[in-house]
Design a protein around this motif. Structure first.
Motif, mmCIF file in Angstrom:
data_model
loop_
_atom_site.group_PDB
_atom_site.id
_atom_site.type_symbol
_atom_site.label_atom_id
_atom_site.label_comp_id
_atom_site.label_asym_id
_atom_site.label_seq_id
_atom_site.Cartn_x
_atom_site.Cartn_y
_atom_site.Cartn_z
ATOM 1 N N UNK A 125 1.040 -1.284 0.221
ATOM 2 C CA UNK A 125 0.140 0.318 -0.456
ATOM 3 C C UNK A 125 1.035 1.589 0.392
ATOM 4 N N UNK A 126 2.215 1.292 -0.374
ATOM 5 C CA UNK A 126 2.929 2.140 -0.150
ATOM 6 C C UNK A 126 3.909 2.635 1.603
ATOM 7 N N UNK A 127 3.064 1.716 2.549
ATOM 8 C CA UNK A 127 4.035 2.472 3.587
ATOM 9 C C UNK A 127 5.454 1.902 3.787
ATOM 10 N N UNK A 128 6.282 2.938 4.089
ATOM 11 C CA UNK A 128 7.582 2.747 5.096
ATOM 12 C C UNK A 128 7.813 2.798 5.933
ATOM 13 N N UNK A 129 9.240 1.381 5.745
ATOM 14 C CA UNK A 129 9.336 1.378 7.340
ATOM 15 C C UNK A 129 9.744 1.848 8.124
ATOM 16 N N UNK A 130 9.397 2.251 9.377
ATOM 17 C CA UNK A 130 10.195 3.348 9.880
ATOM 18 C C UNK A 130 10.645 2.518 10.838
#
Length: 168
Positions: A125-130
């Motif tokens: 879904x386009x989330x970036x790992x933080x």
């Protein structure tokens, strides 16, 4: 989500396939569920949503507004009988609501390290790992890492929305 959805959502939440991936894994009682819904439905920082396909409920999502209502933590689960691809569609619909209707700047998510499907869905879904919170969650038997994700409004605009409606 309305009162008429309570029994259905409780059944999904207590299903072993769903419960195994939750931060709280005990079986939720009807009394606990009713208390949660009563509180959530009165709190304007809580958005509890039912995802439907063809008029049939397929899943649940929530957004908990934080940071002066510019961001939200989110969570979700599907009916164990939901068709393949429903998770991605639920995520797309929830994120559309978050960014277009609520005008949020950021949506934050977390997944237990053992929940590879949730981790994959966040990334799709386009989330970036933080980051990873090492041994952050204790389930009563073992400690588990928690993966943290973030998605900004301008990153969501770049997601290929037509792919969210497929059955992949």
């Amino acid at each position: 989500m309305t009162e008429r959805d309570l029994e259905l959502v409780l059944g999904w939440r207590n299903h072993p396939q769903v419960r195994a991936h939750m931060f709280t894994q005990h079986e939720i009682s009807i009394e606990e569920h009713l208390r949660w819904f009563a509180a959530a439905s009165k709190d304007d920082l809580q958005h509890v949503l039912i995802f439907e396909t063809g008029g049939e409920p397929q899943g649940y999502a929530h957004l908990s507004l934080i940071a002066a209502r510019t961001a939200a933590n989110w969570g979700f689960y599907l009916s164990p009988a939901a068709p393949l691809g429903s998770g991605k569609r639920l995520g797309g619909a929830t994120l559309d609501h978050a960014f277009h209707n609520l005008r949020l700047h950021k949506v934050c998510g977390q997944a237990l390290a053992k929940n590879s499907r949730s981790i994959s869905m966040h990334l799709a879904l386009g989330f970036k790992p933080e980051g990873v919170l090492r041994e952050q969650h204790f389930d009563g038997e073992a400690f588990h890492d928690v993966h943290c994700f973030g998605l900004l409004d301008h990153e969501w605009l770049g997601v290929d929305l037509p792919n969210l409606t497929t059955n992949d």
